[in-house]
Design a protein around this motif. Structure first.
Motif, PDB file in Angstrom:
ATOM      1  N   PRO A 115      15.303 -19.991   2.611  1.00  0.00           N
ATOM      2  CA  PRO A 115      14.455 -19.272   1.639  1.00  0.00           C
ATOM      3  C   PRO A 115      13.154 -18.815   2.287  1.00  0.00           C
ATOM      4  O   PRO A 115      12.316 -19.634   2.623  1.00  0.00           O
ATOM      5  CB  PRO A 115      14.205 -20.332   0.579  1.00  0.00           C
ATOM      6  N   GLU A 116      13.045 -17.527   2.522  1.00  0.00           N
ATOM      7  CA  GLU A 116      11.833 -16.939   3.083  1.00  0.00           C
ATOM      8  C   GLU A 116      11.023 -16.309   1.941  1.00  0.00           C
ATOM      9  O   GLU A 116      11.283 -16.532   0.774  1.00  0.00           O
ATOM     10  CB  GLU A 116      12.191 -15.889   4.133  1.00  0.00           C
ATOM     11  N   ALA A 117      10.033 -15.499   2.319  1.00  0.00           N
ATOM     12  CA  ALA A 117       9.235 -14.782   1.319  1.00  0.00           C
ATOM     13  C   ALA A 117      10.143 -13.845   0.514  1.00  0.00           C
ATOM     14  O   ALA A 117      11.240 -13.500   0.967  1.00  0.00           O
ATOM     15  CB  ALA A 117       8.143 -13.996   2.028  1.00  0.00           C
ATOM     16  N   PRO A 118       9.735 -13.438  -0.669  1.00  0.00           N
ATOM     17  CA  PRO A 118      10.555 -12.535  -1.488  1.00  0.00           C
ATOM     18  C   PRO A 118      10.981 -11.300  -0.706  1.00  0.00           C
ATOM     19  O   PRO A 118      10.201 -10.725   0.067  1.00  0.00           O
ATOM     20  CB  PRO A 118       9.604 -12.165  -2.639  1.00  0.00           C
ATOM     21  N   ARG A 119      12.208 -10.873  -0.903  1.00  0.00           N
ATOM     22  CA  ARG A 119      12.761  -9.758  -0.152  1.00  0.00           C
ATOM     23  C   ARG A 119      12.271  -8.442  -0.738  1.00  0.00           C
ATOM     24  O   ARG A 119      12.121  -8.282  -1.955  1.00  0.00           O
ATOM     25  CB  ARG A 119      14.276  -9.831  -0.144  1.00  0.00           C
ATOM     26  N   THR A 120      12.028  -7.475   0.158  1.00  0.00           N
ATOM     27  CA  THR A 120      11.477  -6.186  -0.258  1.00  0.00           C
ATOM     28  C   THR A 120      12.172  -5.063   0.491  1.00  0.00           C
ATOM     29  O   THR A 120      12.359  -5.139   1.704  1.00  0.00           O
ATOM     30  CB  THR A 120       9.969  -6.118   0.033  1.00  0.00           C
ATOM     31  N   VAL A 121      12.559  -4.031  -0.233  1.00  0.00           N
ATOM     32  CA  VAL A 121      13.004  -2.770   0.356  1.00  0.00           C
ATOM     33  C   VAL A 121      11.950  -1.731   0.017  1.00  0.00           C
ATOM     34  O   VAL A 121      11.612  -1.538  -1.156  1.00  0.00           O
ATOM     35  CB  VAL A 121      14.375  -2.341  -0.187  1.00  0.00           C
ATOM     36  N   THR A 122      11.388  -1.090   1.049  1.00  0.00           N
ATOM     37  CA  THR A 122      10.362  -0.064   0.844  1.00  0.00           C
ATOM     38  C   THR A 122      10.981   1.313   1.012  1.00  0.00           C
ATOM     39  O   THR A 122      11.733   1.553   1.960  1.00  0.00           O
ATOM     40  CB  THR A 122       9.211  -0.233   1.843  1.00  0.00           C
ATOM     41  N   VAL A 123      10.681   2.230   0.091  1.00  0.00           N
ATOM     42  CA  VAL A 123      11.153   3.604   0.200  1.00  0.00           C
ATOM     43  C   VAL A 123       9.954   4.535   0.195  1.00  0.00           C
ATOM     44  O   VAL A 123       9.056   4.410  -0.630  1.00  0.00           O
ATOM     45  CB  VAL A 123      12.138   3.963  -0.935  1.00  0.00           C
ATOM     46  N   GLY A 124       9.925   5.448   1.141  1.00  0.00           N
ATOM     47  CA  GLY A 124       8.870   6.448   1.206  1.00  0.00           C
ATOM     48  C   GLY A 124       9.251   7.676   0.404  1.00  0.00           C
ATOM     49  O   GLY A 124      10.333   8.251   0.592  1.00  0.00           O
TER      50      GLY A 124
END
Length: 261
Positions: A115-124
């Motif tokens: 369990p790491e930091a919350p997962r994030t997908v970034t879109v430009g």
């Protein structure tokens, strides 16, 4: 999963006359076989693994080989600026000309272990009213990962006017207007994206700098290619090139409009 290795037989330098034509092919076959064994150890059970050794110029050969692929994944090596000028970048060439989604994975990157930091997908997002397909692609990637979708929209002014900063109220009005436009597009994407948590980040900043900064805390960065007006030349643009070169996480380049595949 189909592994492709391209052997470019045009060697350079004084060794050209001393190298038999079969030597690079043999080296390429050994490299491909080693990669196949490694993938079979890593791939989930039941995933078919195939391979293909091709001969030719690297970028055009890969573009042709990927014509019917669902996605192309390639490693992005951290080349020096001078070496990149001499050898050019296979990643940029493939990303510019392949008409399927391309994922560039930085050399040495590995996915975070739970369990790491919350997962994030970034879109430009560049122009909000033309971002539907890129948003849909990013939302699907975020949903598959159980990640939050971070939608990033930035703006700048032509360089002679960039120093004439907007007032805080003008900045806030611009950000609210852009965020509302993006939200209205996201609301039209349908039920398949309704369960994806979304954070919209609209601010005055240089696009490439903001995207590269976000890549340091993201599992994936999604950006769109330019919609080409003519079928020749590069369709990446300076922002995509800078992001491909400097991003700290994998970068997915999506077409700006849906394709038939």
């Amino acid at each position: 999963m189909h592994l492709v290795h391209v052997v470019h037989l045009l060697t350079q330098g004084p060794e050209t006359g001393l190298t038999a034509e079969t030597d690079p092919e043999r080296a390429g076959r050994l490299a491909l076989n080693a990669a196949v064994e490694q993938v079979r150890d890593l791939a989930p059970a039941g995933v078919p693994v195939t391979s293909e050794l091709l001969i030719g110029a690297v970028v055009p050969t890969l573009v042709d080989a990927a014509a019917d692929a669902r996605m192309v994944v390639i490693e992005h090596r951290d080349l020096s600026r001078m070496k990149r000028l001499v050898t050019r970048s296979v990643t940029s060439g493939l990303a510019a000309h392949a008409r399927v989604p391309v994922v560039a994975v930085p050399s040495g990157w590995s996915p975070p272990a739970p369990p790491e930091a919350p997962r994030t997908v970034t879109v430009g997002v560049d122009v909000p009213d033309r971002c539907e397909h890129v948003l849909r692609t990013a939302a699907a990637e975020a949903g598959a990962r159980g990640a939050t979708l971070h939608v990033l929209h930035t703006w700048t002014f032509p360089s002679p006017y960039e120093d004439l900063a907007m007032s805080r109220d003008e900045d806030e009005d611009w950000a609210k207007r852009a965020a509302a436009e993006i939200q209205s597009v996201f609301d039209t994407l349908g039920a398949e994206t309704s369960q994806v948590p979304v954070e919209i980040d609209a601010r005055h900043a240089y696009p490439a700098d903001a995207l590269i900064e976000s890549s340091r805390t993201s599992d994936l960065l999604v950006i769109g290619r330019h919609d080409p007006a003519i079928p020749i030349g590069s369709h990446l643009g300076p922002v995509a090139r800078g992001v491909l070169r400097e991003a700290a996480c994998p970068v997915l380049l999506a077409d700006p409009v849906p394709t038939d595949r």
